[in-house]
Design a protein around this motif. Structure first.
Motif, PDB file in Angstrom:
ATOM      1  N   ILE A 114       0.837  -1.199   0.000  1.00 33.83           N
ATOM      2  CA  ILE A 114       0.000   0.000   0.000  1.00 33.83           C
ATOM      3  C   ILE A 114       0.873   1.251   0.000  1.00 33.83           C
ATOM      4  O   ILE A 114       0.616   2.201  -0.738  1.00 33.83           O
ATOM      5  CB  ILE A 114      -0.953   0.001   1.221  1.00 33.83           C
ATOM      6  N   ARG A 115       1.931   1.251   0.819  1.00 29.80           N
ATOM      7  CA  ARG A 115       2.762   2.448   0.929  1.00 29.80           C
ATOM      8  C   ARG A 115       3.490   2.790  -0.357  1.00 29.80           C
ATOM      9  O   ARG A 115       3.833   3.945  -0.576  1.00 29.80           O
ATOM     10  CB  ARG A 115       3.767   2.287   2.077  1.00 29.80           C
ATOM     11  N   VAL A 116       3.742   1.835  -1.242  1.00 30.28           N
ATOM     12  CA  VAL A 116       4.458   2.137  -2.473  1.00 30.28           C
ATOM     13  C   VAL A 116       3.523   2.618  -3.583  1.00 30.28           C
ATOM     14  O   VAL A 116       4.012   3.039  -4.629  1.00 30.28           O
ATOM     15  CB  VAL A 116       5.288   0.933  -2.976  1.00 30.28           C
ATOM     16  N   ARG A 117       2.216   2.596  -3.353  1.00 30.85           N
ATOM     17  CA  ARG A 117       1.291   3.093  -4.378  1.00 30.85           C
ATOM     18  C   ARG A 117       1.503   4.592  -4.579  1.00 30.85           C
ATOM     19  O   ARG A 117       1.821   5.327  -3.643  1.00 30.85           O
ATOM     20  CB  ARG A 117      -0.157   2.833  -3.959  1.00 30.85           C
ATOM     21  N   GLN A 118       1.319   5.043  -5.814  1.00 32.49           N
ATOM     22  CA  GLN A 118       1.572   6.437  -6.169  1.00 32.49           C
ATOM     23  C   GLN A 118       0.664   7.389  -5.393  1.00 32.49           C
ATOM     24  O   GLN A 118       1.128   8.406  -4.872  1.00 32.49           O
ATOM     25  CB  GLN A 118       1.390   6.641  -7.677  1.00 32.49           C
ATOM     26  N   ASP A 119      -0.631   7.070  -5.286  1.00 36.36           N
ATOM     27  CA  ASP A 119      -1.553   7.978  -4.595  1.00 36.36           C
ATOM     28  C   ASP A 119      -1.231   8.062  -3.096  1.00 36.36           C
ATOM     29  O   ASP A 119      -1.343   9.121  -2.490  1.00 36.36           O
ATOM     30  CB  ASP A 119      -3.005   7.567  -4.817  1.00 36.36           C
ATOM     31  N   VAL A 120      -0.791   6.984  -2.517  1.00 32.94           N
ATOM     32  CA  VAL A 120      -0.423   6.996  -1.106  1.00 32.94           C
ATOM     33  C   VAL A 120       0.867   7.799  -0.920  1.00 32.94           C
ATOM     34  O   VAL A 120       1.016   8.537   0.059  1.00 32.94           O
ATOM     35  CB  VAL A 120      -0.291   5.555  -0.557  1.00 32.94           C
ATOM     36  N   GLN A 121       1.800   7.690  -1.868  1.00 34.66           N
ATOM     37  CA  GLN A 121       3.031   8.481  -1.798  1.00 34.66           C
ATOM     38  C   GLN A 121       2.709   9.972  -1.845  1.00 34.66           C
ATOM     39  O   GLN A 121       3.306  10.757  -1.108  1.00 34.66           O
ATOM     40  CB  GLN A 121       3.974   8.105  -2.953  1.00 34.66           C
ATOM     41  N   ARG A 124       1.311  10.987   1.522  1.00 39.60           N
ATOM     42  CA  ARG A 124       2.372  11.063   2.536  1.00 39.60           C
ATOM     43  C   ARG A 124       3.229  12.322   2.332  1.00 39.60           C
ATOM     44  O   ARG A 124       3.639  12.961   3.303  1.00 39.60           O
ATOM     45  CB  ARG A 124       3.227   9.809   2.489  1.00 39.60           C
ATOM     46  N   LYS A 125       3.485  12.663   1.076  1.00 36.93           N
ATOM     47  CA  LYS A 125       4.243  13.877   0.785  1.00 36.93           C
ATOM     48  C   LYS A 125       3.467  15.103   1.259  1.00 36.93           C
ATOM     49  O   LYS A 125       4.026  16.007   1.874  1.00 36.93           O
ATOM     50  CB  LYS A 125       4.518  13.958  -0.716  1.00 36.93           C
ATOM     51  N   TRP A 126       2.162  15.123   0.990  1.00 37.09           N
ATOM     52  CA  TRP A 126       1.316  16.238   1.410  1.00 37.09           C
ATOM     53  C   TRP A 126       1.291  16.331   2.935  1.00 37.09           C
ATOM     54  O   TRP A 126       1.391  17.416   3.498  1.00 37.09           O
ATOM     55  CB  TRP A 126      -0.101  16.039   0.851  1.00 37.09           C
ATOM     56  N   GLN A 127       1.196  15.191   3.628  1.00 40.34           N
ATOM     57  CA  GLN A 127       1.196  15.189   5.088  1.00 40.34           C
ATOM     58  C   GLN A 127       2.526  15.700   5.647  1.00 40.34           C
ATOM     59  O   GLN A 127       2.546  16.423   6.641  1.00 40.34           O
ATOM     60  CB  GLN A 127       0.916  13.787   5.621  1.00 40.34           C
ATOM     61  N   LYS A 128       3.619  15.347   4.977  1.00 44.03           N
ATOM     62  CA  LYS A 128       4.927  15.815   5.434  1.00 44.03           C
ATOM     63  C   LYS A 128       5.018  17.331   5.299  1.00 44.03           C
ATOM     64  O   LYS A 128       5.485  18.015   6.214  1.00 44.03           O
ATOM     65  CB  LYS A 128       6.033  15.154   4.609  1.00 44.03           C
ATOM     66  N   GLN A 129       4.554  17.851   4.155  1.00 43.89           N
ATOM     67  CA  GLN A 129       4.556  19.294   3.968  1.00 43.89           C
ATOM     68  C   GLN A 129       3.663  19.975   4.993  1.00 43.89           C
ATOM     69  O   GLN A 129       3.989  21.033   5.520  1.00 43.89           O
ATOM     70  CB  GLN A 129       4.100  19.647   2.556  1.00 43.89           C
ATOM     71  N   LEU A 130       2.525  19.360   5.293  1.00 42.48           N
ATOM     72  CA  LEU A 130       1.599  19.913   6.271  1.00 42.48           C
ATOM     73  C   LEU A 130       2.265  19.991   7.646  1.00 42.48           C
ATOM     74  O   LEU A 130       2.160  21.003   8.344  1.00 42.48           O
ATOM     75  CB  LEU A 130       0.332  19.047   6.355  1.00 42.48           C
ATOM     76  N   ARG A 131       2.980  18.948   8.034  1.00 48.00           N
ATOM     77  CA  ARG A 131       3.678  18.968   9.317  1.00 48.00           C
ATOM     78  C   ARG A 131       4.781  20.021   9.331  1.00 48.00           C
ATOM     79  O   ARG A 131       5.019  20.662  10.358  1.00 48.00           O
ATOM     80  CB  ARG A 131       4.265  17.590   9.615  1.00 48.00           C
ATOM     81  N   GLU A 132       5.470  20.183   8.212  1.00 42.06           N
ATOM     82  CA  GLU A 132       6.562  21.160   8.152  1.00 42.06           C
ATOM     83  C   GLU A 132       6.038  22.580   8.183  1.00 42.06           C
ATOM     84  O   GLU A 132       6.628  23.451   8.821  1.00 42.06           O
ATOM     85  CB  GLU A 132       7.403  20.926   6.898  1.00 42.06           C
TER      86      GLU A 132
END
Length: 188
Positions: A114-121, A124-132
């Motif tokens: 699941i984690r390697v799927r493009q939409d999940v990536q 996760r990128k959006w969540q990382k930016q949100l945290r930053e």
């Protein structure tokens, strides 16, 4: 063969009459229990033969005849020893059964797929930016703005449904409680 003179020695007589019959029976029980735990099929197991034999000999001591069997952790001298010499916990691979280990491996593999799927990536990128960024209000507003642009509709453009007092639907408000359940609209 033992020497006849040695049979007359009191220590030898005591060992042969009192210790060996109980010890040999305990060793037989130890081998049976070890076989149940797969000690002869695997290199390492969670079965501890010293613990088993200590518990078995304590419970089958002729001096304790008629008393209730106790576990190793309840034997007084074993408690004192374990307090003075605490043990490290068993490794996880010895505590899990084969079925439990298989479930963990399968869960890890499904999670990886699941984690390697493009939409999940992307998520996760959006969540990382949100945290930053830590500016959640602005980030959420930008997210919904992009969604509106993609659909070509803004929240203000949505048609409003006028409220009429003669509606055929009644709404029952349920306050939150530990046992609150979802309530569906009920026709009049």
């Amino acid at each position: 063969m033992t020497h006849p003179a040695s049979l007359q020695h009191p220590i030898t007589r005591f060992m042969q009459r009192n210790v060996f019959p109980v010890l040999f029976t305990g060793l037989d029980a130890l081998l049976s229990e070890g076989q149940k735990h797969g000690c002869f099929q695997r290199k390492t197991t969670a079965f501890n033969p010293c613990d088993f034999l200590t518990e078995w000999l304590y419970n089958h001591n002729p001096c304790r005849d008629g008393q209730v069997s106790v576990k190793l952790w309840d034997i007084p001298f074993a408690q004192n020893w374990l307090i003075a010499h605490p043990r490290r916990p068993l490794p996880l691979f010895l505590r899990l059964s084969e079925e439990q280990a298989a479930l963990l491996i399968q869960a890890f593999w499904r999670g990886y797929k699941i984690r390697v799927r493009q939409d999940v990536q992307e998520l996760r990128k959006w969540q990382k930016q949100l945290r930053e960024n830590r500016d959640i209000v602005r980030t959420v507003w930008q997210f919904w703005s992009r969604q509106e642009r993609r659909l070509g509709v803004t929240m203000n453009d949505l048609p409003e449904v006028p409220f009429s007092g003669n509606s055929d639907v009644s709404v029952h408000v349920v306050f939150p409680s530990p046992r609150a359940q979802c309530s569906t609209p009920v026709p009049h």
